[in-house]
Motif scaffolding. Structure first.
Motif, PDB file in Angstrom:
ATOM      1  N   LEU A   4     -14.310  52.295 -21.531  1.00  0.00           N
ATOM      2  CA  LEU A   4     -14.672  52.365 -22.945  1.00  0.00           C
ATOM      3  C   LEU A   4     -13.426  52.555 -23.805  1.00  0.00           C
ATOM      4  O   LEU A   4     -13.330  51.988 -24.897  1.00  0.00           O
ATOM      5  CB  LEU A   4     -15.665  53.497 -23.182  1.00  0.00           C
ATOM      6  N   TYR A  23     -16.245  43.838 -20.478  1.00  0.00           N
ATOM      7  CA  TYR A  23     -17.360  44.728 -20.137  1.00  0.00           C
ATOM      8  C   TYR A  23     -18.016  44.292 -18.834  1.00  0.00           C
ATOM      9  O   TYR A  23     -18.269  45.108 -17.945  1.00  0.00           O
ATOM     10  CB  TYR A  23     -18.387  44.734 -21.274  1.00  0.00           C
ATOM     11  N   ALA A  60     -20.736  51.187 -25.135  1.00  0.00           N
ATOM     12  CA  ALA A  60     -20.065  49.904 -24.915  1.00  0.00           C
ATOM     13  C   ALA A  60     -20.646  48.827 -25.833  1.00  0.00           C
ATOM     14  O   ALA A  60     -19.896  48.024 -26.409  1.00  0.00           O
ATOM     15  CB  ALA A  60     -20.190  49.490 -23.454  1.00  0.00           C
TER      16      ALA A  60
END
Length: 68
Positions: A4, A23, A60
């Motif tokens: 993150l 991600y 996220a």
């Protein structure tokens, strides 16, 4: 949470598709693994572990879509 931090630092530099790729390659495998492992423990511990995973995914998502 280290991923993150990477996403936050890259947010102003990278377009959204690149952040999604980061991600999917860095955070999502860990989330999938932890979800599979912790799934059996939910009946013993409760939803606290899965809640933590959900919070990480929510953070996220906010970083990627540039929302507060």
């Amino acid at each position: 949470s280290k991923v993150l931090t990477v996403l936050r630092r890259l947010k102003p530099l990278c377009p959204q598709p690149v952040l999604i790729t980061i991600y999917k390659s860095l955070l999502l495998p860990h989330v999938d693994y932890c979800n599979a492992v912790w799934c059996g423990t939910n009946c013993l511990i409760g939803n606290s572990l899965t809640d933590k995973l959900q919070k990480l995914q929510n953070i996220a998502a906010r970083i990627i879509v540039r929302a507060n």
